[in-house]
Design a protein around this motif. Structure first.
Motif, short mmCIF file in Angstrom:
data_model
loop_
_atom_site.label_atom_id
_atom_site.label_comp_id
_atom_site.label_asym_id
_atom_site.label_seq_id
_atom_site.Cartn_x
_atom_site.Cartn_y
_atom_site.Cartn_z
N UNK A 198 14.67 66.08 -22.71
CA UNK A 198 15.57 65.35 -21.82
C UNK A 198 14.81 65.04 -20.54
N UNK A 199 14.76 63.76 -20.21
CA UNK A 199 14.08 63.27 -19.01
C UNK A 199 15.15 62.55 -18.19
N UNK A 200 15.88 63.33 -17.41
CA UNK A 200 17.08 62.85 -16.73
C UNK A 200 16.83 62.77 -15.22
N UNK A 201 16.74 61.57 -14.68
CA UNK A 201 16.49 61.35 -13.25
C UNK A 201 15.28 62.14 -12.76
N UNK A 202 14.24 62.14 -13.58
CA UNK A 202 13.00 62.84 -13.24
C UNK A 202 11.83 61.87 -13.08
N UNK A 203 11.69 60.94 -14.02
CA UNK A 203 10.53 60.05 -14.00
C UNK A 203 10.50 59.19 -12.74
N UNK A 204 11.65 58.79 -12.25
CA UNK A 204 11.71 57.94 -11.04
C UNK A 204 11.18 58.66 -9.81
N UNK A 205 11.08 59.98 -9.86
CA UNK A 205 10.65 60.76 -8.69
C UNK A 205 9.14 60.91 -8.61
N UNK A 206 8.41 60.47 -9.64
CA UNK A 206 6.95 60.58 -9.61
C UNK A 206 6.37 59.20 -9.32
N UNK A 207 5.16 59.12 -8.76
CA UNK A 207 4.54 57.83 -8.47
C UNK A 207 4.40 56.99 -9.73
N UNK A 208 4.59 55.69 -9.58
CA UNK A 208 4.55 54.78 -10.73
C UNK A 208 3.25 54.89 -11.50
N UNK A 209 2.12 55.03 -10.79
CA UNK A 209 0.82 55.05 -11.45
C UNK A 209 0.63 56.28 -12.35
N UNK A 210 1.40 57.33 -12.11
CA UNK A 210 1.26 58.54 -12.92
C UNK A 210 2.26 58.60 -14.08
N UNK A 211 3.17 57.63 -14.15
CA UNK A 211 4.19 57.65 -15.20
C UNK A 211 3.61 57.59 -16.61
N UNK A 212 2.61 56.74 -16.90
CA UNK A 212 2.07 56.73 -18.27
C UNK A 212 1.53 58.08 -18.71
N UNK A 213 0.83 58.77 -17.81
CA UNK A 213 0.31 60.10 -18.14
C UNK A 213 1.46 61.08 -18.41
N UNK A 214 2.50 61.01 -17.59
CA UNK A 214 3.65 61.90 -17.75
C UNK A 214 4.33 61.69 -19.09
N UNK A 215 4.48 60.44 -19.50
CA UNK A 215 5.17 60.14 -20.75
C UNK A 215 4.32 60.55 -21.95
N UNK A 216 3.00 60.36 -21.85
CA UNK A 216 2.13 60.81 -22.94
C UNK A 216 2.21 62.32 -23.12
N UNK A 217 2.34 63.05 -22.00
CA UNK A 217 2.50 64.50 -22.10
C UNK A 217 3.78 64.84 -22.85
N UNK A 218 4.85 64.12 -22.57
CA UNK A 218 6.11 64.36 -23.28
C UNK A 218 5.95 64.10 -24.77
N UNK A 219 5.27 63.01 -25.10
CA UNK A 219 5.04 62.67 -26.49
C UNK A 219 4.29 63.78 -27.22
#
Length: 320
Positions: A198-219
């Protein structure tokens, strides 16, 4: 019917049309600054550290937990959490004070919930929040741990090393089995991993440039066939329109006076971010909710993005 189910069933998400809202906002000269391009941002490493510290201070300031209400609508929006089988493992990313974790634990006694946050202080509040529920069999199924998944990744115990190696090779030697019936033998031997994230109102709180890395970690920590459940701020949400021009730190990205930041997602941005990380789109839409401020009687139009992402099943390309 329980109070929890009753309250969840009253939740609604189609109070107004998002396209009508978009036209209204984009035709308003006073809001034009929200649409302007933004220069290239500064180095994100420092921004990431500053953002973590800002959120730590935020949760300390709001340690009573009254700032966040329990998100009971989640069981209606993501019914898979109610119907999943015994021993189902859920990872709540960015758990905050536990306002998402508690309704999940209450909604299904078969779920084991792992919850992470970048702040130990915040995790203590989450533990207290869950313990105060006085619900039998909740505390022993709640496993919080400190983790900044954006910069350091998730701990290895969430999944096996072999899965991470296979994930790293995905772009070179693997392809998706999306359109098949998924009967192929896979090269992934997930002895760990989780069934849901569950990624609930979390991704928006991190810098945009780091979002791809964050999502790959989730995957990388989802089991094959697992689901990522996403909900976050949508483009032209009321809170976005309240930001002043000097609070912009990127395109559709803003910083509050306390140093916390927020990004506002369009459907295309969410779709591209998750598909590039390897997810299959199952459902994505704007949730448009109109509410009335009880103090001043003003109508508020809230916009969130609601989405499901299914993890690819990866199979080796045959060389025969």
């Amino acid at each position: 019917m329980s109070v929890l189910v009753t309250e969840a069933s009253e939740y609604h998400s189609k109070d107004f049309n998002w396209e009508t809202l978009r036209q209204e906002i984009e035709n308003d000269p006073s809001l034009n600054y929200h649409l302007l391009p933004f220069p290239s941002p500064q180095q994100e490493e420092q921004h990431s550290r500053d953002s973590i510290k800002a959120w730590q201070n935020f949760h300390i300031q709001h340690s009573s937990g009254k700032f966040f209400k329990e998100r009971r609508y989640l069981l209606k929006e993501f019914p898979e959490l109610v119907s999943c089988e015994d021993g189902c493992k859920v990872l709540e990313v960015g758990c905050g004070n536990g306002s998402t974790a508690l309704p999940i634990l209450r909604g299904n006694e078969k779920i084991i919930l792992y919850a992470c946050d970048c702040s130990n202080e915040t995790l203590e509040r989450a533990k207290e929040f869950v313990a105060a529920s006085n619900v039998v069999s909740v505390e022993h199924r709640f496993h919080p741990f400190c983790c900044d998944f954006v910069t350091t990744g998730f701990p290895k115990w969430l999944t096996c090393d072999y899965c991470r190696e296979m994930f790293a090779l995905k772009g070179q030697n693997y392809l998706s089995d999306v359109r098949e019936k998924r009967t192929h033998e896979t090269d992934i031997c997930c002895v760990g991993g989780v069934d849901f994230i569950t990624l609930i109102f979390t991704l928006s709180a991190v810098p945009l440039q780091t979002m791809p890395t964050a999502i790959r970690e989730c995957f990388s920590v989802l089991k094959p066939g697992g689901l990522l459940l996403f909900r976050d701020y949508g483009l032209y949400d009321m809170t976005m329109l309240r930001f002043e021009p000097e609070q912009r730190v990127g395109f559709r990205e803003y910083m509050r006076s306390d140093g916390t930041r927020s990004y506002f997602f369009s459907l295309d941005v969410v779709r591209n971010l998750f598909i590039c990380a390897g997810f299959i789109e199952l459902e994505i839409e704007y949730c448009c909710v109109k509410s009335v401020n009880r103090q001043n009687g003003k109508s508020m139009r809230r916009v969130w993005v609601h989405a499901y992402g299914d993890r690819f099943l990866l199979i080796r390309i045959s060389t025969d």
